[in-house]
Design a protein around this motif. Structure first.
Motif, PDB file in Angstrom:
ATOM      1  N   ARG A  24       0.820  -1.212   0.000  1.00 27.85           N
ATOM      2  CA  ARG A  24       0.000   0.000   0.000  1.00 27.85           C
ATOM      3  C   ARG A  24       0.854   1.262   0.000  1.00 27.85           C
ATOM      4  N   ILE A  25       1.832   1.267  -0.912  1.00 31.23           N
ATOM      5  CA  ILE A  25       2.695   2.437  -1.061  1.00 31.23           C
ATOM      6  C   ILE A  25       2.633   2.929  -2.507  1.00 31.23           C
ATOM      7  N   THR A  26       2.935   4.180  -2.680  1.00 29.16           N
ATOM      8  CA  THR A  26       2.938   4.798  -4.003  1.00 29.16           C
ATOM      9  C   THR A  26       4.261   4.528  -4.718  1.00 29.16           C
ATOM     10  N   GLN A  27       4.282   4.853  -5.999  1.00 30.60           N
ATOM     11  CA  GLN A  27       5.534   4.762  -6.751  1.00 30.60           C
ATOM     12  C   GLN A  27       6.591   5.666  -6.121  1.00 30.60           C
ATOM     13  N   LEU A  28       6.185   6.842  -5.701  1.00 34.77           N
ATOM     14  CA  LEU A  28       7.136   7.768  -5.082  1.00 34.77           C
ATOM     15  C   LEU A  28       7.702   7.195  -3.791  1.00 34.77           C
ATOM     16  N   GLN A  29       6.861   6.604  -2.975  1.00 29.14           N
ATOM     17  CA  GLN A  29       7.341   6.014  -1.719  1.00 29.14           C
ATOM     18  C   GLN A  29       8.307   4.863  -1.995  1.00 29.14           C
ATOM     19  N   LEU A  30       7.979   4.029  -2.982  1.00 29.81           N
ATOM     20  CA  LEU A  30       8.884   2.926  -3.329  1.00 29.81           C
ATOM     21  C   LEU A  30      10.198   3.473  -3.856  1.00 29.81           C
ATOM     22  N   ALA A  31      10.125   4.478  -4.693  1.00 28.54           N
ATOM     23  CA  ALA A  31      11.336   5.083  -5.240  1.00 28.54           C
ATOM     24  C   ALA A  31      12.235   5.603  -4.122  1.00 28.54           C
ATOM     25  N   GLU A  32      11.643   6.227  -3.131  1.00 26.49           N
ATOM     26  CA  GLU A  32      12.429   6.740  -2.010  1.00 26.49           C
ATOM     27  C   GLU A  32      13.080   5.605  -1.235  1.00 26.49           C
ATOM     28  N   LEU A  33      12.348   4.506  -1.042  1.00 23.80           N
ATOM     29  CA  LEU A  33      12.914   3.353  -0.331  1.00 23.80           C
ATOM     30  C   LEU A  33      14.059   2.709  -1.112  1.00 23.80           C
ATOM     31  N   LEU A  34      13.980   2.777  -2.431  1.00 25.59           N
ATOM     32  CA  LEU A  34      14.998   2.165  -3.289  1.00 25.59           C
ATOM     33  C   LEU A  34      16.088   3.143  -3.700  1.00 25.59           C
ATOM     34  N   ASP A  35      15.914   4.422  -3.330  1.00 22.15           N
ATOM     35  CA  ASP A  35      16.866   5.472  -3.668  1.00 22.15           C
ATOM     36  C   ASP A  35      17.025   5.640  -5.183  1.00 22.15           C
ATOM     37  N   ILE A  36      15.879   5.654  -5.888  1.00 31.04           N
ATOM     38  CA  ILE A  36      15.851   5.910  -7.320  1.00 31.04           C
ATOM     39  C   ILE A  36      14.729   6.906  -7.606  1.00 31.04           C
ATOM     40  N   GLN A  37      14.649   7.367  -8.832  1.00 34.29           N
ATOM     41  CA  GLN A  37      13.621   8.326  -9.224  1.00 34.29           C
ATOM     42  C   GLN A  37      12.267   7.635  -9.417  1.00 34.29           C
ATOM     43  N   ARG A  38      11.181   8.366  -9.159  1.00 37.28           N
ATOM     44  CA  ARG A  38       9.848   7.806  -9.375  1.00 37.28           C
ATOM     45  C   ARG A  38       9.642   7.421 -10.830  1.00 37.28           C
ATOM     46  N   SER A  39      10.209   8.192 -11.740  1.00 40.49           N
ATOM     47  CA  SER A  39      10.065   7.889 -13.163  1.00 40.49           C
ATOM     48  C   SER A  39      10.710   6.550 -13.521  1.00 40.49           C
ATOM     49  N   HIS A  40      11.754   6.176 -12.785  1.00 39.44           N
ATOM     50  CA  HIS A  40      12.396   4.875 -13.013  1.00 39.44           C
ATOM     51  C   HIS A  40      11.459   3.752 -12.557  1.00 39.44           C
ATOM     52  N   ILE A  41      10.780   3.939 -11.433  1.00 42.03           N
ATOM     53  CA  ILE A  41       9.792   2.953 -10.971  1.00 42.03           C
ATOM     54  C   ILE A  41       8.697   2.804 -12.020  1.00 42.03           C
ATOM     55  N   SER A  42       8.229   3.907 -12.539  1.00 45.89           N
ATOM     56  CA  SER A  42       7.190   3.871 -13.565  1.00 45.89           C
ATOM     57  C   SER A  42       7.662   3.082 -14.783  1.00 45.89           C
ATOM     58  N   ALA A  43       8.878   3.342 -15.231  1.00 43.50           N
ATOM     59  CA  ALA A  43       9.423   2.649 -16.400  1.00 43.50           C
ATOM     60  C   ALA A  43       9.573   1.151 -16.133  1.00 43.50           C
TER      61      ALA A  43
END
Length: 75
Positions: A24-43
């Motif tokens: 129950r986390i957003t792409q932005l939250q996951l990106a922050e946990l992984l230390d990458i950009q949200r756009s990379h999660i989207s891709a």
């Protein structure tokens, strides 16, 4: 990325979406946990880019799963 593997990339991305939504986390939250950009999660989720082993292992820590679970492609 080779066109012949596009479907596997897409299925991998769907698994990332599945486990992210399970937390129950957003792409932005996951990106922050992984230390990458949200756009990379989207891709990744769209199957447009490949992922390093380092990132796979980090995702597994966040999702609390084994790497093979990210590659368990459902029909």
């Amino acid at each position: 990325m080779k066109e012949e593997y596009r479907e596997q990339y897409r299925k991998f991305g769907l698994n990332v979406v599945y486990y992210r939504k399970g937390l129950r986390i957003t792409q932005l939250q996951l990106a922050e946990l992984l230390d990458i950009q949200r756009s990379h999660i989207s891709a990744i989720e769209l199957g447009n880019v490949g992922v390093s082993f380092d990132l796979i292992f980090k995702m597994c820590e966040v999702f609390n799963i084994k790497p093979k679970e990210l590659f368990d492609f459902r029909d």
